[in-house]
Design an enzyme around this catalytic site. Structure first.
Site, PDB file in Angstrom:
ATOM      1  N   HIS A 272      -0.509  -0.337   9.434  1.00 36.92           N
ATOM      2  CA  HIS A 272       0.418  -0.698   8.976  1.00 36.92           C
ATOM      3  C   HIS A 272       0.497  -0.437   7.354  1.00 36.92           C
ATOM      4  CE1 HIS A 272       3.731  -3.231   7.835  1.00 36.92           C
ATOM      5  NE2 HIS A 272       4.381  -3.068   9.197  1.00 36.92           N
ATOM      6  N   ASP A 329       3.846  -3.081  17.641  1.00 34.29           N
ATOM      7  CA  ASP A 329       4.216  -2.215  19.113  1.00 34.29           C
ATOM      8  C   ASP A 329       3.346  -2.209  19.806  1.00 34.29           C
ATOM      9  OD1 ASP A 329       6.737  -1.552  17.924  1.00 34.29           O
ATOM     10  OD2 ASP A 329       5.665  -0.269  16.206  1.00 34.29           O
TER      11      ASP A 329
HETATM   12  N1  CMC Z   1      -4.973   5.939  13.922  1.00 31.37           N
HETATM   13  C1  CMC Z   1      -6.045   6.733  13.304  1.00 31.37           C
HETATM   14  N2  CMC Z   1      -5.964   6.654  11.684  1.00 31.37           N
HETATM   15  C2  CMC Z   1      -4.984   5.978  11.200  1.00 31.37           C
HETATM   16  C3  CMC Z   1      -4.173   5.173  11.751  1.00 31.37           C
HETATM   17  C4  CMC Z   1      -4.062   5.277  13.089  1.00 31.37           C
HETATM   18  N3  CMC Z   1      -3.013   4.493  14.018  1.00 31.37           N
HETATM   19  N4  CMC Z   1      -3.265   4.636  10.885  1.00 31.37           N
HETATM   20  C5  CMC Z   1      -3.828   5.022   9.708  1.00 31.37           C
HETATM   21  N5  CMC Z   1      -4.743   5.709   9.765  1.00 31.37           N
HETATM   22  C6  CMC Z   1      -5.580   6.250   8.854  1.00 31.37           C
HETATM   23  C7  CMC Z   1      -4.995   7.338   8.037  1.00 31.37           C
HETATM   24  O1  CMC Z   1      -5.292   8.667   8.673  1.00 31.37           O
HETATM   25  C8  CMC Z   1      -5.489   7.168   6.823  1.00 31.37           C
HETATM   26  O2  CMC Z   1      -6.943   7.883   6.725  1.00 31.37           O
HETATM   27  P1  CMC Z   1      -7.486   8.533   5.369  1.00 31.37           P
HETATM   28  O3  CMC Z   1      -7.438   7.575   4.472  1.00 31.37           O
HETATM   29  O4  CMC Z   1      -8.908   9.053   5.719  1.00 31.37           O
HETATM   30  O5  CMC Z   1      -6.477   9.708   5.158  1.00 31.37           O
HETATM   31  C9  CMC Z   1      -5.544   5.893   6.380  1.00 31.37           C
HETATM   32  O6  CMC Z   1      -5.664   5.553   7.955  1.00 31.37           O
HETATM   33  C10 CMC Z   1      -4.411   5.390   5.802  1.00 31.37           C
HETATM   34  O7  CMC Z   1      -3.127   5.801   6.577  1.00 31.37           O
HETATM   35  P2  CMC Z   1      -1.890   6.011   6.029  1.00 31.37           P
HETATM   36  O8  CMC Z   1      -1.303   7.312   6.902  1.00 31.37           O
HETATM   37  O9  CMC Z   1      -1.914   6.766   4.594  1.00 31.37           O
HETATM   38  O10 CMC Z   1      -0.823   4.927   5.887  1.00 31.37           O
HETATM   39  P3  CMC Z   1       0.674   4.611   5.727  1.00 31.37           P
HETATM   40  O11 CMC Z   1       0.863   3.370   5.252  1.00 31.37           O
HETATM   41  O12 CMC Z   1       1.231   5.819   5.117  1.00 31.37           O
HETATM   42  O13 CMC Z   1       0.964   4.589   7.521  1.00 31.37           O
HETATM   43  C11 CMC Z   1       1.554   3.925   9.566  1.00 31.37           C
HETATM   44  C12 CMC Z   1       1.302   3.500   8.005  1.00 31.37           C
HETATM   45  C13 CMC Z   1       2.071   2.684  10.336  1.00 31.37           C
HETATM   46  C14 CMC Z   1       2.647   4.921   9.637  1.00 31.37           C
HETATM   47  C15 CMC Z   1       0.082   4.396  10.055  1.00 31.37           C
HETATM   48  O14 CMC Z   1      -0.587   3.413  10.340  1.00 31.37           O
HETATM   49  C16 CMC Z   1       0.379   4.887  11.786  1.00 31.37           C
HETATM   50  O15 CMC Z   1       0.687   6.253  11.708  1.00 31.37           O
HETATM   51  N6  CMC Z   1       0.272   4.134  12.750  1.00 31.37           N
HETATM   52  C17 CMC Z   1       0.418   4.797  14.053  1.00 31.37           C
HETATM   53  C18 CMC Z   1       1.914   4.465  14.523  1.00 31.37           C
HETATM   54  C19 CMC Z   1       2.386   3.109  14.404  1.00 31.37           C
HETATM   55  O16 CMC Z   1       1.849   2.425  15.183  1.00 31.37           O
HETATM   56  N7  CMC Z   1       3.693   2.764  13.880  1.00 31.37           N
HETATM   57  C20 CMC Z   1       4.049   1.506  14.074  1.00 31.37           C
HETATM   58  C21 CMC Z   1       4.184   0.808  12.687  1.00 31.37           C
HETATM   59  S1  CMC Z   1       4.323  -0.908  12.736  1.00 31.37           S
HETATM   60  C22 CMC Z   1       6.104  -1.354  13.229  1.00 31.37           C
HETATM   61  C23 CMC Z   1       6.860  -0.436  13.329  1.00 31.37           C
HETATM   62  O17 CMC Z   1       7.303   0.037  11.963  1.00 31.37           O
HETATM   63  O18 CMC Z   1       7.319  -0.133  14.263  1.00 31.37           O
END
Ligand code: CMC
Length: 393
Positions: A272, A329
């Site tokens: 998140h 989710d």
């Molecule tokens: N699986 C594997 N690695 C992950 C994940 C994941 N679900 N989420 C984040 N990371 C890693 C990412 O690759 C990055 O690694 P590094 O620093 O080595 O490059 C690090 O964690 C930080 O992630 P980010 O993408 O920079 O973080 P963000 O704040 O931009 O993204 C997020 C947040 C929710 C989009 C992301 O965690 C994600 O894609 N999660 C999976 C999709 C998901 O479950 N979304 C629902 C969000 S909650 C409620 C909603 O909005 O519906």
């Protein structure tokens, strides 16, 4: 324009002041208008929470009754909207259909576009709260080729939604015989009702900031919510858990895949932008999943797979280092599934839940007379050059 700071994804940029939702990502705190999400999920119902989010205070009995009556008075959706709906193929994703129908509402309610006074705003708010669940139910019925029903005005907001979705269906899913289902959906909708400046809410605010109407802004919010990184994650989680099950149930392969930077796969329902300790909504939903499946007598093998996956991820250094926890989710789809809601409808349910939040944020934005949303950029393209005629390219 040297003063521009670059912040892709707005990770550190506050776009507005807001008095609606408080979120502390380190402590895992979420409050609507000062009330903790735990307490609201336990004690309030969805319509009360909608009122609270939009108008700032919990309604007293007469305020709630008036709000409910005003909504019921607007619950008929124009018959011609059915013609619009019928034009879509049955294979259409319900979120595409829902966003289109929401946009089409502007055509059938042209007066709702101009909202210059608080009275205009109230009228538009009540209309969309009334009609949106009807549209949500219709997307499901249309997919199944079933009759489209109007709202049963003798029932509560959530109960009538379930009735419109499942009327004359499998009695196991029947709203009437199932207080468990009604209560569980009520709780899920409350948990989804607002989450400050998330992607879809920011979209609603930015579209609304051009003074496009409420319905157009909400339609844009539905589109933003659809994506798998946002609300679409609830559908993606179940698809991932199904894939793990079909693969024999071994979660470690999927954990490794999620860690592999050359593989686009992510653990859906994990991570998140703001929560770095735990997502308080996920805690409540995990407990509810156990309760609801137990009460409904549903034994779903993917619940065990989900728990195993969560445990394995929480023990893995990659997830520990990046502070990745299950989000809202992760377990919600398992509950929707136990209620008999098809996977493709999960994000539609999220949208019904998020509607009051979108409305509250849109209203706040308009009442605060916020300027049009218009981010800047840092230009990195070509410098000035001369036009080349086609034969010289
Ligand atoms: N699986 C594997 N690695 C992950 C994940 C994941 N679900 N989420 C984040 N990371 C890693 C990412 O690759 C990055 O690694 P590094 O620093 O080595 O490059 C690090 O964690 C930080 O992630 P980010 O993408 O920079 O973080 P963000 O704040 O931009 O993204 C997020 C947040 C929710 C989009 C992301 O965690 C994600 O894609 N999660 C999976 C999709 C998901 O479950 N979304 C629902 C969000 S909650 C409620 C909603 O909005 O519906």
């Amino acid at each position: 324009s040297g003063a521009i700071t670059l912040d892709p994804g707005y990770k550190n940029t506050g776009a507005c002041e807001s008095a609606i939702t408080f979120l502390d990502g380190e402590e895992g705190i979420l409050r609507y208008r000062g009330y903790s999400i735990e307490e609201l999920a336990e004690k309030a119902d969805f319509l009360e929470v909608a009122y609270l989010l939009i108008f700032g205070e919990l309604p007293n009995a007469s305020q709630l009754q008036k709000f409910n009556t005003d909504i019921l008075d607007q619950s008929i959706v124009n018959e011609d909207m059915k013609t619009v709906l019928k034009g879509f193929p049955e294979t259409a994703h319900p979120m595409g259909v829902l966003s289109s129908l929401t946009s089409a509402l502007t055509a059938f309610n042209p007066k709702s576009v101009n909202v210059d006074s608080e009275e205009d705003m109230y009228r538009a708010i009540v209309k969309i709260l009334a009609k949106f669940p009807v549209l949500a139910a219709w997307t499901l019925r249309k997919k199944n080729g079933q009759t489209l029903y109007n709202k049963d005005t003798n029932l509560g907001y959530v109960e009538s939604l379930l009735k419109m979705m499942f009327q004359d269906d499998n009695p196991k899913r029947n709203y009437k015989q199932n207080k468990v289902v009604v209560n569980a959906l009520d709780k899920l909708l409350i948990l989804h009702a607002d989450h400050e400046q998330n992607c879809s809410t920011s979209t609603v605010r930015i579209v609304g900031s051009s003074h496009a109407g409420l319905f157009a802004s909400i339609s844009a919010g539905v589109s933003a919510l659809w994506g798998p990184l946002h609300g679409g994650a609830n559908q993606a989680v179940i698809e991932m858990l199904e894939e793990i099950k079909a693969d024999g149930g071994d979660t470690s392969k999927f954990i490794e895949k999620a860690k592999d930077k050359d593989d686009p796969f992510r653990l859906m329902g994990f991570g998140h932008r703001v929560y770095k300790n735990f997502d308080p909504r996920a805690k409540i939903i995990k407990k509810a999943a156990d309760e609801v499946l137990g009460q409904l007598g549903v034994d779903d093998p993917i619940l065990e797979i989900a728990k195993g996956l969560e445990k394995a991820a929480l023990e893995d250094q990659y997830f520990i280092d990046r502070k990745l926890y299950p989000n809202v989710d992760f377990y919600s789809g398992i509950i929707y599934r136990a209620m008999g809601i098809p996977t493709e409808m999960f994000t539609v349910m999220f949208a019904v839940g998020r509607l009051p939040g979108w409305i509250a944020q849109w209203r706040e934005m308009r009442l605060n007379k916020e300027p049009i949303g218009r981010p800047r950029q840092v230009y990195i393209g070509e410098t000035k050059r001369s036009f080349k005629s086609i034969e010289n390219r």
